[in-house]
Design an enzyme around this catalytic site. Structure first.
Site, PDB file in Angstrom:
ATOM      1  N   THR A 118      -0.401   8.205 -14.920  1.00 19.32           N
ATOM      2  CA  THR A 118      -1.047   6.939 -14.475  1.00 19.32           C
ATOM      3  C   THR A 118      -2.162   6.400 -15.285  1.00 19.32           C
ATOM      4  O   THR A 118      -2.276   5.249 -15.745  1.00 19.32           O
ATOM      5  CB  THR A 118      -1.590   7.042 -13.066  1.00 19.32           C
ATOM      6  OG1 THR A 118      -0.375   7.432 -12.150  1.00 19.32           O
ATOM      7  CG2 THR A 118      -2.039   5.548 -12.303  1.00 19.32           C
ATOM      8  N   ASP A 204      -0.089  -0.415  -3.911  1.00 22.02           N
ATOM      9  CA  ASP A 204      -1.250   0.017  -4.237  1.00 22.02           C
ATOM     10  C   ASP A 204      -2.089  -0.840  -5.401  1.00 22.02           C
ATOM     11  O   ASP A 204      -2.626  -0.229  -6.372  1.00 22.02           O
ATOM     12  CB  ASP A 204      -1.292   1.482  -4.682  1.00 22.02           C
ATOM     13  CG  ASP A 204      -0.899   2.192  -3.280  1.00 22.02           C
ATOM     14  OD1 ASP A 204      -0.647   1.637  -2.281  1.00 22.02           O
ATOM     15  OD2 ASP A 204      -0.290   3.284  -3.406  1.00 22.02           O
ATOM     16  N   ARG A 224       9.205  -7.595  -3.064  1.00 24.35           N
ATOM     17  CA  ARG A 224       9.815  -6.360  -3.655  1.00 24.35           C
ATOM     18  C   ARG A 224      11.230  -6.396  -3.044  1.00 24.35           C
ATOM     19  O   ARG A 224      12.200  -5.603  -3.434  1.00 24.35           O
ATOM     20  CB  ARG A 224       9.344  -5.163  -3.229  1.00 24.35           C
ATOM     21  CG  ARG A 224       7.911  -4.789  -3.804  1.00 24.35           C
ATOM     22  CD  ARG A 224       7.265  -3.472  -3.254  1.00 24.35           C
ATOM     23  NE  ARG A 224       7.960  -2.475  -3.748  1.00 24.35           N
ATOM     24  CZ  ARG A 224       7.897  -1.239  -3.134  1.00 24.35           C
ATOM     25  NH1 ARG A 224       7.602  -1.413  -1.987  1.00 24.35           N
ATOM     26  NH2 ARG A 224       8.556  -0.486  -3.827  1.00 24.35           N
TER      27      ARG A 224
END
EC number: 3.1.1.11
Length: 352
Positions: A118, A204, A224
């Protein structure tokens, strides 16, 4: 003597800088201090932003302005800890005319083996204290649909790990994990001020343990394609030792997603750290209908009720007051302001 040498000499001589406003929308004005320019067509001092950053003298103590001509600049940019006080300034008429982007995700393979992770996915990483950005766009253009083989889809546009950062009229574009506000260590505060910025994503997309104050920003949740589960705006991991996490003041929360299909946040406990008692406070803001009556969510076994989630004087179709939406008292709200979040021990007050 060439221009790059002159730039270095100006910086090392401690050229004075102005402390005036970075207010967006006004015409460009001369700002005393060292500077350089980036233009992809070769008309500036550098053709890449990283080259301009690398040319800033180590340990620079004055504001060093890097003016960026309109265009799209691809590739990762690292602002190292020994290059403080850098200002990246887009020279377009709008922030969408200067775009800094990369296209890797957590699960993207590294050339030397393994994956980026990440943090490694970040298009821009800021470790230099006193960094600022104005009138430009940071993006991670990783295409989820084009890479179904990559399951680690966290793709960070900007990762911050330094203190006293300022973003003025800046766009942050991505999907999952767009803006990662971190700090050097769990018990070390790192303050970020974001003024009239635009942040978009789905899962997030504002997260981390940093102290970030969003002032009059637009926070846009992407659709989404789900009727009920279109992601989470925040995932704070604020240390229990830090009284301040994520603050959204006078912001606008928008989305094209169906009603009640987006959560305001869930508590992230990195490495299952029990001391990561995340904080998200949303006050005096407008919330669209995509936010439902129970907008806070558990994260795995961690209950949202143990986090520091709260609202105050919000409005709009998504600003309901229910038993599942903790509200600040008036006295609590008096201590949850942009000024309070950013002041710290040194009384920092950003000039933008």
């Amino acid at each position: 003597m060439d221009r790059r040498t002159l730039i270095r000499l100006a910086a090392t001589s401690g050229a004075a800088i102005a402390t005036g406003s970075l207010t967006a929308g006004r015409s460009a004005q001369a700002r005393p201090g060292p500077r350089s320019t980036v233009a992809s067509d070769g008309s500036g001092d550098f053709t890449t932003i990283q080259a301009a950053v690398d040319a800033v003298p180590a340990g620079n103590t004055a504001r060093f302005t890097i003016d960026i001509a309109p265009g799209t600049y691809r590739g990762q940019v690292i602002i190292p800890a020994d290059r403080p006080n850098i200002l990246l300034r887009g020279r377009g008429r709008r922030p969408d005319q200067v775009v800094i982007t990369d296209d890797r995700a957590n699960g993207t393979p590294r050339p030397d083996g393994g994956t980026w992770g990440t943090s490694g996915s970040a298009s821009v990483t800021v470790d230099g204290a006193g960094f600022a950005a104005r009138n430009l766009t940071f993006a991670n253009s990783f295409d989820e649909a084009a890479h179904p083989e990559i399951t680690g889809r966290q793709a960070v546009a900007v990762l911050t790990r330094a203190d006293r950062l300022e973003f003025d009229t800046v766009r942050f574009l991505g999907n999952q994990d767009t803006l990662y506000v971190n700090s050097p260590a769990a018990d070390v505060p790192a303050r970020i001020y974001l003024r009239r910025c635009y942040v978009e994503g789905d899962v997030d997309f504002v997260f981390g343990r940093g102290t970030a104050a969003f002032d009059r920003c637009r926070i846009h949740s992407l659709d989404r394609g789900s009727a009920t589960g279109n992601g989470y705006v925040t995932a704070p991991s604020t240390s229990v030792a830090n009284p301040y996490g994520l603050l959204f003041s006078a912001c606008t929360f928008t989305s094209d997603a169906p009603p009640a299909s987006v959560h305001l946040g869930r508590p992230w406990h990195p490495g299952q750290d029990p001391n990561a008692i995340g904080q998200t406070v949303i006050r005096d803001s407008w919330l669209g209908a995509h936010i439902g009556a129970a907008p806070w969510s558990d994260f795995g076994a961690w209950s949202w009720r143990e986090a520091r989630f709260a609202e105050y004087h919000n409005r709009g179709p998504g600003a309901l007051v229910t038993p599942d939406r903790p509200q600040l008292t008036r006295s609590e709200a008096a201590g949850c302001t942009v000024t309070a979040f950013l002041a710290g021990a040194d009384g920092w007050s950003p000039d933008c």
